[in-house]
Design a protein around this motif. Structure first.
Motif, PDB file in Angstrom:
ATOM      1  N   ILE A   1       0.795  -1.169  -0.218  1.00 30.11           N
ATOM      2  CA  ILE A   1      -0.255   0.045  -0.043  1.00 30.11           C
ATOM      3  C   ILE A   1       0.805   1.296  -0.232  1.00 30.11           C
ATOM      4  O   ILE A   1       1.867   1.623   1.173  1.00 30.11           O
ATOM      5  CB  ILE A   1      -1.067  -0.328   1.367  1.00 30.11           C
ATOM      6  N   ASP A   2       0.594   1.583  -1.209  1.00 28.56           N
ATOM      7  CA  ASP A   2       1.442   3.537  -1.612  1.00 28.56           C
ATOM      8  C   ASP A   2       0.512   4.500  -0.720  1.00 28.56           C
ATOM      9  O   ASP A   2      -0.202   4.737  -1.167  1.00 28.56           O
ATOM     10  CB  ASP A   2       2.161   3.248  -2.192  1.00 28.56           C
TER      11      ASP A   2
ATOM     12  N   THR B   1      -0.258   6.686  -3.528  1.00 31.00           N
ATOM     13  CA  THR B   1      -0.691   6.624  -4.648  1.00 31.00           C
ATOM     14  C   THR B   1      -2.422   6.448  -4.026  1.00 31.00           C
ATOM     15  O   THR B   1      -3.362   6.166  -4.489  1.00 31.00           O
ATOM     16  CB  THR B   1      -0.749   5.016  -5.128  1.00 31.00           C
ATOM     17  N   VAL B   2      -3.118   5.690  -3.213  1.00 28.59           N
ATOM     18  CA  VAL B   2      -3.878   6.217  -1.747  1.00 28.59           C
ATOM     19  C   VAL B   2      -4.692   7.615  -2.195  1.00 28.59           C
ATOM     20  O   VAL B   2      -5.622   7.259  -2.433  1.00 28.59           O
ATOM     21  CB  VAL B   2      -3.778   5.113  -0.732  1.00 28.59           C
TER      22      VAL B   2
ATOM     23  N   ARG C   1      -5.790   8.669  -5.481  1.00 27.70           N
ATOM     24  CA  ARG C   1      -6.862   7.938  -6.076  1.00 27.70           C
ATOM     25  C   ARG C   1      -8.025   8.607  -5.478  1.00 27.70           C
ATOM     26  O   ARG C   1      -9.290   9.071  -5.917  1.00 27.70           O
ATOM     27  CB  ARG C   1      -6.596   6.547  -5.898  1.00 27.70           C
TER      28      ARG C   1
ATOM     29  N   ILE D   1      -0.512   6.332   6.518  1.00 30.69           N
ATOM     30  CA  ILE D   1      -1.786   4.256   7.011  1.00 30.69           C
ATOM     31  C   ILE D   1       0.099   3.800   7.566  1.00 30.69           C
ATOM     32  O   ILE D   1       0.556   4.016   7.105  1.00 30.69           O
ATOM     33  CB  ILE D   1      -1.823   4.432   6.021  1.00 30.69           C
TER      34      ILE D   1
ATOM     35  N   VAL E   1     -11.331   3.270   0.170  1.00 27.09           N
ATOM     36  CA  VAL E   1      -9.750   2.413   1.652  1.00 27.09           C
ATOM     37  C   VAL E   1     -10.726   1.573   1.714  1.00 27.09           C
ATOM     38  O   VAL E   1      -9.710  -0.005   2.214  1.00 27.09           O
ATOM     39  CB  VAL E   1     -10.081   3.688   2.024  1.00 27.09           C
TER      40      VAL E   1
ATOM     41  N   GLU F   1     -11.299  -0.866  -1.975  1.00 30.60           N
ATOM     42  CA  GLU F   1      -9.781  -1.322  -2.571  1.00 30.60           C
ATOM     43  C   GLU F   1      -8.471  -1.391  -1.990  1.00 30.60           C
ATOM     44  O   GLU F   1      -8.241  -2.390  -2.968  1.00 30.60           O
ATOM     45  CB  GLU F   1      -9.539  -0.049  -3.020  1.00 30.60           C
ATOM     46  N   TYR F   2      -8.558  -1.369  -0.742  1.00 32.81           N
ATOM     47  CA  TYR F   2      -7.428  -1.569   0.240  1.00 32.81           C
ATOM     48  C   TYR F   2      -6.920  -2.251   1.155  1.00 32.81           C
ATOM     49  O   TYR F   2      -6.801  -2.319   1.417  1.00 32.81           O
ATOM     50  CB  TYR F   2      -6.628  -0.038   0.859  1.00 32.81           C
TER      51      TYR F   2
ATOM     52  N   ILE G   1      -8.901  -0.969   3.914  1.00 32.16           N
ATOM     53  CA  ILE G   1      -8.563  -0.875   5.231  1.00 32.16           C
ATOM     54  C   ILE G   1     -10.285  -0.363   5.641  1.00 32.16           C
ATOM     55  O   ILE G   1     -10.490   0.716   5.231  1.00 32.16           O
ATOM     56  CB  ILE G   1      -7.930   0.751   4.467  1.00 32.16           C
TER      57      ILE G   1
END
Length: 348
Positions: free
Chosen positions: A237-238, A241-242, A245, A260, A293, A296-297, A299
């Motif tokens: 997870i960058d 980039t988050v 987005r 994060i 979040v 897609e991630y 979280i």
């Protein structure tokens, strides 16, 4: 205040014993009990065999067997530490420990890694000494003991593989046992070589193979646990980039103070300060950001402070507000952390 909404929201989650968005349940309920049973089974197997191996290693003058026994001692300690850490991590958050004691598991993983590194340094020294001045080694005793050790370690490895290895704590104990399995294979080969050829240095060479395996496993555990203690973003997870987005979500004008991190392994968290266009629905934007979040991630711990950028008014006022904020520094945060991400043509 008409043009200013201030929210602190946490989505669908508390920081109690329930695990994060990946469905990990090893710190509570049936899954935790099952994990503990498998770990205890491995602990009993390893402890019983280790006691016998020390006696045989001394009788055979085999550093490879003694190093295996020493490593099995750290196996047993790592499993015991994992069990204690699991109990601590399952305790609910209270008092000053607002996350509970979830990071006890990461402390355990780091301790496992450090013991592997320290033990590997000692064994490397002993192995080099024995290469230079090798003692007589009883190859047959080494071979038989190592073969039995392979069986015991296979059984212990199987037990531990049944536990939830998504926990860095359990993974740390598992790495100890797997390393020992490879070590016994190397020791068995060394015992066969000594027995068939009389090349007693094979015992020390097998110890060096064990050392290399221990260094690799230990360095990985120390690195991964250190990332969590230093609040680094989870692997894969960058944060930039988050942010890039999320700033494309309609009405989002700016994102800053984005953090994060991982509370414990497999439990990522996010916090950020979001500035929304004047007149925009802060609640709707916040819900959309949390949905993204989460989906897609992965979280689910997302704490977002959402404010309007300036007061409600025409678009010209928005541009003026942005320009003055950029010139004077962030007007919402006296001490902003990290880069500022803005929507539209503005540089990130």
């Amino acid at each position: 205040m008409a043009g200013h909404h201030h929210e602190h929201d946490r989505h669908d989650h508390d920081h109690g014993p329930q695990k994060g968005g990946h469905g990990h349940g090893h710190s509570h309920g049936v899954a935790a009990d099952a994990d503990r049973r498998w770990l205890v089974s491995a602990l009993v197997l390893i402890t019983v065999f280790m006691a016998g191996e020390v006696v045989v290693g001394l009788a055979a003058s085999s550093l490879a067997l003694i190093s295996d026994a020493a490593h099995m001692l750290t196996d047993a300690a790592s499993i015991a530490l994992a069990l204690v850490a699991m109990r601590l991590a399952a305790r609910p958050a209270r008092g000053g420990y607002t996350y509970g004691l979830k990071r006890a598991e990461i402390l355990s993983a780091q301790a496992n890694g450090v013991t592997l590194l320290v033990l590997s340094a000692w064994l490397a020294y002993e192995a080099v000494t024995r290469l230079i001045d090798p003692p007589e080694v009883d190859g047959s005793l080494v071979l038989v003991t190592a073969l039995v050790g392979i069986v015991v370690n296979l059984a212990a490895t199987w037990c531990m593989s049944r536990a939830n290895r998504s926990s860095l704590n359990v993974e740390g104990a598992f790495q100890h046992v797997v390393t020992d399995l490879y070590a016994f294979i190397a020791t068995a080969i060394a015992g066969a070589v000594v027995m068939l050829t009389g090349f007693v240095q094979a015992d020390a060479i097998a110890s060096l193979v064990v050392v290399a395996l221990m260094l690799r496993a230990g360095a990985g555990l120390v690195r991964d646990s250190a990332r969590i203690f230093l609040e680094a973003a989870p692997a894969g997870i960058d944060p930039d980039t988050v942010a890039d987005r999320l700033v494309t979500v309609p009405l989002v004008e700016e994102i800053h103070d984005l953090h994060i991190w991982e509370i414990t392994s497999g439990e990522p968290a996010l916090s950020a300060h979001i500035l929304v266009a004047p007149g925009g629905d802060c609640h709707a934007v916040r819900r959309e950001l949390q949905r993204q979040v989460r989906e897609e991630y992965g979280i689910t711990h997302a704490t977002l402070q959402v404010d309007h950028l300036g007061e409600e008014g025409p678009q010209e006022l928005l541009q003026i507000t942005r320009a003055s904020a950029a010139a004077a520094g962030d007007e919402h945060c006296a001490d902003a952390h990290g880069p500022v991400h803005r929507s539209g043509p503005h540089p990130h």
